[in-house]
Design a protein around this motif. Structure first.
Motif, PDB file in Angstrom:
ATOM      1  N   THR A 572      14.945  -4.075 -10.826  1.00 22.02           N
ATOM      2  CA  THR A 572      13.604  -4.213 -10.230  1.00 22.02           C
ATOM      3  C   THR A 572      13.353  -3.075  -9.236  1.00 22.02           C
ATOM      4  N   ALA A 573      14.400  -2.828  -8.422  1.00 17.35           N
ATOM      5  CA  ALA A 573      14.268  -1.760  -7.422  1.00 17.35           C
ATOM      6  C   ALA A 573      14.116  -0.400  -8.096  1.00 17.35           C
ATOM      7  N   ILE A 574      14.936  -0.172  -9.175  1.00 18.44           N
ATOM      8  CA  ILE A 574      14.857   1.109  -9.893  1.00 18.44           C
ATOM      9  C   ILE A 574      13.450   1.325 -10.429  1.00 18.44           C
ATOM     10  N   LEU A 575      12.936   0.262 -11.102  1.00 22.18           N
ATOM     11  CA  LEU A 575      11.603   0.372 -11.688  1.00 22.18           C
ATOM     12  C   LEU A 575      10.530   0.586 -10.614  1.00 22.18           C
ATOM     13  N   GLY A 576      10.696  -0.177  -9.533  1.00 22.16           N
ATOM     14  CA  GLY A 576       9.702  -0.127  -8.461  1.00 22.16           C
ATOM     15  C   GLY A 576       9.639   1.263  -7.812  1.00 22.16           C
ATOM     16  N   PHE A 577      10.838   1.755  -7.462  1.00 17.17           N
ATOM     17  CA  PHE A 577      10.868   3.065  -6.803  1.00 17.17           C
ATOM     18  C   PHE A 577      10.414   4.166  -7.737  1.00 17.17           C
ATOM     19  N   ALA A 578      10.820   4.065  -9.037  1.00 11.50           N
ATOM     20  CA  ALA A 578      10.380   5.065 -10.006  1.00 11.50           C
ATOM     21  C   ALA A 578       8.861   5.074 -10.078  1.00 11.50           C
ATOM     22  N   ASP A 579       8.282   3.862 -10.047  1.00 12.48           N
ATOM     23  CA  ASP A 579       6.826   3.728 -10.101  1.00 12.48           C
ATOM     24  C   ASP A 579       6.175   4.366  -8.873  1.00 12.48           C
ATOM     25  N   LEU A 580       6.799   4.115  -7.679  1.00 14.62           N
ATOM     26  CA  LEU A 580       6.277   4.690  -6.442  1.00 14.62           C
ATOM     27  C   LEU A 580       6.339   6.219  -6.481  1.00 14.62           C
TER      28      LEU A 580
ATOM     29  N   LYS B  12      -5.940   2.428   0.846  1.00 18.60           N
ATOM     30  CA  LYS B  12      -5.217   2.297   2.119  1.00 18.60           C
ATOM     31  C   LYS B  12      -5.825   1.161   2.917  1.00 18.60           C
ATOM     32  N   ALA B  13      -4.962   0.205   3.303  1.00 16.91           N
ATOM     33  CA  ALA B  13      -5.457  -0.914   4.089  1.00 16.91           C
ATOM     34  C   ALA B  13      -5.560  -0.498   5.558  1.00 16.91           C
ATOM     35  N   ARG B  15      -5.197  -0.750   9.458  1.00 17.17           N
ATOM     36  CA  ARG B  15      -4.103  -1.350  10.247  1.00 17.17           C
ATOM     37  C   ARG B  15      -4.561  -2.659  10.831  1.00 17.17           C
ATOM     38  N   GLY B  16      -3.677  -3.643  10.834  1.00 13.84           N
ATOM     39  CA  GLY B  16      -3.997  -4.943  11.434  1.00 13.84           C
ATOM     40  C   GLY B  16      -2.731  -5.757  11.520  1.00 13.84           C
ATOM     41  N   LEU B  17      -2.828  -7.031  11.118  1.00  9.63           N
ATOM     42  CA  LEU B  17      -1.658  -7.909  11.161  1.00  9.63           C
ATOM     43  C   LEU B  17      -0.650  -7.475  10.086  1.00  9.63           C
ATOM     44  N   PRO B  18       0.653  -7.644  10.364  1.00  7.66           N
ATOM     45  CA  PRO B  18       1.654  -7.241   9.374  1.00  7.66           C
ATOM     46  C   PRO B  18       1.789  -8.262   8.226  1.00  7.66           C
ATOM     47  N   VAL B  19       2.425  -7.795   7.148  1.00  9.17           N
ATOM     48  CA  VAL B  19       2.768  -8.681   6.029  1.00  9.17           C
ATOM     49  C   VAL B  19       4.233  -9.098   6.204  1.00  9.17           C
ATOM     50  N   PHE B  31      12.274  -1.582  -1.663  1.00  6.57           N
ATOM     51  CA  PHE B  31      11.170  -1.177  -2.513  1.00  6.57           C
ATOM     52  C   PHE B  31       9.847  -1.782  -2.027  1.00  6.57           C
ATOM     53  N   LEU B  32       9.911  -3.092  -1.666  1.00 11.18           N
ATOM     54  CA  LEU B  32       8.680  -3.759  -1.234  1.00 11.18           C
ATOM     55  C   LEU B  32       8.133  -3.118   0.041  1.00 11.18           C
ATOM     56  N   ARG B  33       9.016  -2.824   0.977  1.00 14.06           N
ATOM     57  CA  ARG B  33       8.584  -2.210   2.229  1.00 14.06           C
ATOM     58  C   ARG B  33       7.941  -0.841   1.962  1.00 14.06           C
ATOM     59  N   SER B  34       8.635  -0.033   1.092  1.00 13.63           N
ATOM     60  CA  SER B  34       8.111   1.301   0.779  1.00 13.63           C
ATOM     61  C   SER B  34       6.714   1.206   0.172  1.00 13.63           C
ATOM     62  N   ALA B  35       6.603   0.297  -0.824  1.00 11.78           N
ATOM     63  CA  ALA B  35       5.338   0.180  -1.543  1.00 11.78           C
ATOM     64  C   ALA B  35       4.219  -0.237  -0.606  1.00 11.78           C
ATOM     65  N   LEU B  36       4.525  -1.244   0.303  1.00 17.59           N
ATOM     66  CA  LEU B  36       3.478  -1.755   1.187  1.00 17.59           C
ATOM     67  C   LEU B  36       3.123  -0.728   2.273  1.00 17.59           C
ATOM     68  N   GLU B  37       4.140  -0.150   2.858  1.00 18.50           N
ATOM     69  CA  GLU B  37       3.881   0.772   3.976  1.00 18.50           C
ATOM     70  C   GLU B  37       3.154   2.011   3.481  1.00 18.50           C
ATOM     71  N   ARG B  38       3.517   2.478   2.258  1.00 22.14           N
ATOM     72  CA  ARG B  38       2.829   3.627   1.698  1.00 22.14           C
ATOM     73  C   ARG B  38       1.341   3.335   1.522  1.00 22.14           C
ATOM     74  N   ASN B  39       1.023   2.068   1.348  1.00 24.56           N
ATOM     75  CA  ASN B  39      -0.380   1.703   1.176  1.00 24.56           C
ATOM     76  C   ASN B  39      -1.026   1.243   2.477  1.00 24.56           C
ATOM     77  N   GLY B  40      -0.321   1.472   3.564  1.00 17.58           N
ATOM     78  CA  GLY B  40      -0.946   1.278   4.862  1.00 17.58           C
ATOM     79  C   GLY B  40      -0.745  -0.090   5.473  1.00 17.58           C
TER      80      GLY B  40
END
Lengths: 784, 98
Positions: A572-580, B12-13, B15-19, B31-40
């Motif tokens: 999941t992480a591999i796919l996710g990061f690759a996507d990012l 880009k969201a 800035r406000g309350l955190p998730v 991965f989740l942190r990267s994805a969310l933070e990259r989107n603001g």
């Protein structure tokens, strides 16, 4: 003529008187002589002598008449020229004939008429004067015959008539006296010849008469005992004050009693009677003493035997009431004494089935015939006694049953043992017949001597087809040699275990059997037969394989499930990061292409993982009633185009009566599609006329679907459901299709299997779906 | 379920309350942190639902992304139940990952 005729008349008168006097003298003497005569011989001798004297005759004789024959009792004669005896015979004959012709009282005939001319002349006899002697009932008893009597006719005749009357009476008296004398002597002889002791005594208990037997036993003459006291006859009985030990104590006559003589140890039965008014001494008593020692001994022995017999013995009345029983009988029936048992008044009390008893009693064929039969008797306490009764009915002269006699043998114990044996035998038979193994006993020659029920069921054979036949006959020919070796081994005393043998079943199919051969020994320890136990392990072998398969698949599933979960997160992480990264604007173009390959392969891995998870842990079956035929038609439609294109025949043989089953239609369709795809691929491989038959049928608890193809068949059939196992070329299949099908079917509580066709090319897939998947929870809990 | 295919909004969201992110697997969390933070979005992390609930009762959040199963005996479903009682406005802003 006289010289003085004038006195002649007077002289004649005087002479007559004198003659009359003389005659009367003779007559008086005769009367006296005859009265005192003892017996016929002296009587006749005196009579004839006096008659000769009285009548001055040459001879006189007395004859007795018997049935027309005259017998000369005595012939009185002075002078005889021939022997008296011969003459008497001739005279008897002649007189008898003469007398029969003439019935006159007095007969006067020439002697020649009786004797014949010659003999009469020779003897010198001229005339016979005869008179008969009246006997009883007017029948002449005899006759008197005078030869040449010297008297004047009329006087002689009168005298003779009177005389004959007198003689007749005297003769009759004599006869009676002789009779009395004879009978008296006879009686005495009889009295003496009786071997029982006879004893007559008077009122004073003094012996009047004893018979010879009694006297001899006392070593005395009968006469010596007369007058002696009866008490002293045998050893005096000190305890008895009575004069005669044989007289009954009561006044009644004929009372029987026994007398025991301590000196000789003999027992006598006494019968007594009293005589009144015989003899001068008034009342006399007669005792008869009968020696019954042997009887008493026999009776004693009989009694002893009867009482000590271990069998119960009885005598009973025709209606069954006991008249005599022995101790054993009393004991058997639980009574305390003979008297108590004999007093029981209800015959039906003893016999549990009296009606049967009664009919038996009335059966004429039983009379006098010994019969042995089993009877059930009731004891005093009500408990039952099983007994063997040997008895017979004695009957009287009218043919009616007068008595039953019988012996009772207690067979309760035998009965109990018999019943126990029967129970044990039945129990053993039950075990033998209800066991699921075939049990055969084979003799040393290899012939079957016993076979239990299972043997007949398995072989579908008749009774005569096993016993007496060779054991090898039920074994497949290929293994007969092995059996023979094992057989010989067992005969040598060794046990043979778990010998696997193919057996020809009744329906001709071969079954796999495990056989154990055990030697059975006789009392000498030598093997006399072999017990063979065979168990059908055909199904067991299949079940075993299935179990191994299930366990293998469960282990594989567990491993796959673990691996898939562990891989899933990093993936999941591999796919996710690759996507990012791909979204990143400052990514060089060269890297973008390579990143996309990473993405694609990661995605492919993801799919594999998903498939693995669906094999290992099915999504819960969404259960509803589904129609298998409908699902199959829908599935077939999906591939119909390809089949037609390739010229592959797809034949549907659906049983429209199959029930609905509980299951997930989509998952089942996935299974059917997978199998159909495999079949399609298989028949495509052969290239020639492909054919796939899809068949549905009812089975006992569900529905069966068969997919039969005529492809090349399956090579590694035992691995076909393993994950990642595929026979297809690399890249064409993941090897997970059938694994997933396996998982689905397991979740449905059904099964999926396959086999290569026996009767042609290709393989068949078998799917079984239960109507209600009760087994699901169980299988689900088996580790997945 | 993966977020990778679903696509995170590129907008880009503000800035406000955190998730709040509840996830015990570090790689997924990263991965989740990267994805969310990259989107603001600002993010607050909890490595178990138990820790997540403590944070929820202490501060305000824009929304919650939670794994269904986390260590500590409290599940994603428990988090939803807690929210409907104590923070009903957030019950509609809960995203589960599995």
């Amino acid at each position: 003529m006289s010289a003085f005729p004038q006195f002649d008349e007077e002289r004649q008168q005087i002479q007559d008187v004198l003659a009359g006097y003389a005659r009367s003298q003779v007559l008086n003497c005769l009367a006296l002589d005859l009265i005192s005569a003892q017996g016929l011989a002296p009587f006749s001798r005196i009579l004839t002598a006096r008659l000769a004297e009285l009548f001055g005759c040459k001879a006189s004789m007395l004859a007795l008449l018997h049935g027309g024959q005259a017998r000369i009792v005595h012939l009185h004669s002075d002078n005889l020229v021939i022997s008296g005896r011969a003459l008497r015979v001739i005279l008897g004959k002649g007189l008898g004939e003469l007398w029969q012709e003439s019935m006159q009282e007095i007969v006067d005939v020439p002697a020649a008429q009786v004797l014949g001319e010659g003999l009469a002349d020779e003897i010198g006899w001229q005339k016979f004067l005869m008179t008969r002697l009246a006997g009883e009932n007017g029948v002449p008893a005899g006759l008197i015959c005078l030869v040449d009597a010297q008297t004047n006719c009329s006087e002689t005749t009168d005298l003779l008539r009177q005389l004959s009357n007198y003689v007749a009476v005297a003769l009759e008296n004599l006869r009676r006296v002789v009779q009395v004398t004879q009978s008296s002597r006879q009686w005495a002889e009889i009295f003496d010849s009786i071997t029982d002791f006879l004893l007559v005594h008077d009122e004073n208990a003094e012996i009047v008469k004893v018979n010879r037997a009694l006297a001899e036993s006392r070593r005395q003459h009968p006469a010596e005992l007369v007058g002696a006291s009866v008490r002293n006859l045998f050893v005096p009985d000190q305890n008895r004050a009575i004069a005669c030990p044989f007289c009954p104590s009561s006044q009644e006559t004929g009372t029987r009693e026994e007398f025991f003589d301590p000196a000789t140890h003999k027992t006598y039965l006494i019968s007594s009677s009293r005589l009144v008014g015989i003899g001068e001494n008034g009342r006399q008593t007669i005792h008869v003493l009968k020696d019954v020692t042997e009887h008493r001994e026999a009776e004693r022995l009989y009694r002893e035997l009867f009482d000590n017999l271990q069998e119960g013995a009885y005598f009973s009345t025709p209606d069954g009431r006991f008249t005599e029983v022995n101790n054993a009988m009393v004991r058997m029936l639980g009574y305390s004494s003979r008297e108590e048992l004999l007093a029981v008044d209800a015959p039906s009390r003893f016999y549990v089935s009296p009606s049967q008893r009664k009919s038996a009693a009335q059966d004429p064929s039983r009379f006098g015939v010994l019969k042995t039969e089993e009877v059930v008797l009731r004891r005093k306490d009500g408990s039952l006694l099983h007994a063997l009764e040997t008895g017979f009915a004695a009957h009287d002269q009218a043919g009616k049953v007068s008595q039953f006699r019988g012996v009772i043998l207690d067979i309760s114990e035998i009965k109990r043992v018999q019943a126990q044996l029967k129970r044990e035998r039945d129990f053993n038979t039950q075990i033998l017949n209800n066991t699921q193994s075939m049990i055969l006993v084979v003799d040393t020659a290899g012939l079957v001597s016993y076979a239990n029920r299972k043997c007949y069921e398995v072989g579908a054979r008749g009774k005569g087809e096993l016993v007496g036949n060779r054991l090898e006959e039920i074994i497949a020919p290929s293994h007969r040699r092995i059996l023979k070796n094992a057989f010989e081994n067992t005969l040598g005393g060794h046990q043979v275990n778990n010998l696997e043998l193919p057996l020809v079943r009744g329906n001709e199919s071969l079954g796999k059997f495990s056989a154990n051969l055990s030697p059975m020994r006789d009392e000498n320890g030598s093997v006399n037969s072999i017990v063979t136990v065979m168990t059908d392990i055909t199904d067991m072998a299949g079940l075993q394989a299935k179990l191994v398969e299930t366990e293998k698949m469960a282990a594989v599933g567990q491993m796959v499930s673990g691996v898939a979960h562990e891989v899933n997160n990093p993936l999941t992480a591999i796919l996710g990061f690759a996507d990012l990264l791909l979204d990143s604007p400052d990514l060089p173009e060269s890297a973008r292409g390579e990143l996309q390959v990473i993405m694609q392969e990661a995605q492919r891995t993801k799919e594999i993982i998903q498939n693995l998870l669906s094999f290992a842990r099915q999504n819960p079956v969404r259960r509803s009633k589904v129609k298998i035929n409908q699902i199959l038609r829908r599935t077939i439609t999906l591939r119909a185009y390809d089949f037609t294109n390739r010229g592959i025949a797809l034949i549907e043989r659906f049983d429209e009566t199959i029930p609905d089953v509980e299951g997930d239609g989509h998952q089942l369709q996935q299974v059917f599609l997978n199998i159909l795809n495999n079949a399609y691929d298989a028949v495509c491989e052969t290239g020639c006329d492909g054919q796939v038959i899809v068949e549905t049928a009812c089975i006992s608890d569900g529905v069966e679907v068969r997919f039969r193809d005529n492809g090349p068949g399956i090579k590694n059939i035992e691995r076909i459901f393993d994950p990642f196992f595929t026979t297809k070329e690399v890249g064409k299949g993941t090897g997970l299709g059938l694994s997933i099908c396996y998982g689905i079917m397991r979740e449905h509580g059904g099964e999926i299997s396959c086999f290569n066709n026996n009767d042609g090319p290709g393989a068949t897939f078998l799917v079984r779906i239960p109507v209600q998947s009760q087994a699901m929870a169980f299988v689900a809990g088996a580790g997945l | 379920m993966s977020l990778a295919g679903s696509g995170v909004s590129s907008k880009k969201a503000s800035r406000g309350l955190p998730v709040l992110i509840i996830e015990d697997e570090p790689s997924v969390m990263a991965f989740l942190r990267s994805a969310l933070e990259r989107n603001g979005y600002d993010t607050v992390c909890a490595n178990s639902a138990k820790a997540g609930l403590e944070l929820l009762s202490a501060q305000q959040f824009r929304g919650i992304i939670s794994d269904m199963r986390t260590p500590g005996g409290v599940t994603g479903a428990d988090v939803h139940k807690w929210l409907t009682i104590h923070r009903p406005e957030l019950a509609q802003k809960l995203l589960f990952i599995n």
